[in-house]
Design an enzyme around this catalytic site. Sequence first.
Site, PDB file in Angstrom:
ATOM      1  N   CYS A 137       0.847  -1.193   0.000  1.00 33.46           N
ATOM      2  CA  CYS A 137       0.000   0.000   0.000  1.00 33.46           C
ATOM      3  C   CYS A 137       0.884   1.244   0.000  1.00 33.46           C
ATOM      4  O   CYS A 137       1.403   1.650   1.046  1.00 33.46           O
ATOM      5  CB  CYS A 137      -0.925   0.012   1.211  1.00 33.46           C
ATOM      6  N   CYS A 139      -0.270   4.076   2.343  1.00 34.58           N
ATOM      7  CA  CYS A 139       0.027   3.800   3.749  1.00 34.58           C
ATOM      8  C   CYS A 139       1.527   3.918   4.029  1.00 34.58           C
ATOM      9  O   CYS A 139       1.927   4.452   5.071  1.00 34.58           O
ATOM     10  CB  CYS A 139      -0.474   2.411   4.137  1.00 34.58           C
TER      11      CYS A 139
END
Length: 183
Positions: free
Chosen positions: A132, A135
Amino acid sequence: MPIDTVMETLPGYAKDIKLNYSTLVRQNTELTPQQLWGTVVASAIATRNDTLTAAALEDGAQHLSEQALEAARIAAALMSMNNIFYRFQHLSSNEKYATMPARLRMNGMRTHGVEPVDFELWSLAVSAINGCGKCVDSHEKVLREKGAGEDLVLAAVRVASVIHAIGAVLDAEKVHQPEAAMA
């Protein structure tokens, strides 16, 4: 079974992985013991490999307080949810999704009870494993704002990458030797 015992079961093609693990654990200079073992535990959980996760939890219990071990579990659990949600937002060409509320509970990110830098490192490690980018950027930014240097950040990601590789090899060997997986 401790991770060292698991490492002995890895085949010859994983020699570099074995050596990297040994170096990371025995010659670690960047991470505190809590940072190192929390990263190992959270990363092992993220691999979803039962053998590796059990070994990491066993070793983690030797090096972490109960609270830190629980916090590493929290980081892995929350990131397994958040990484999917925020990766979707990042990958979708529909920009509206990025403006909509997540409506996902994430209280554990505030109530984990360990040093914030440690929890962020564990979250970053799992986010790197789960791919991700949003993230990773978010956790890296928080770490830098809290005074963590690039060496510390990269050390945690290095641990995550090696733990992920161990899980991949163990999974490949289960498929390669199904009778061993049944034992």
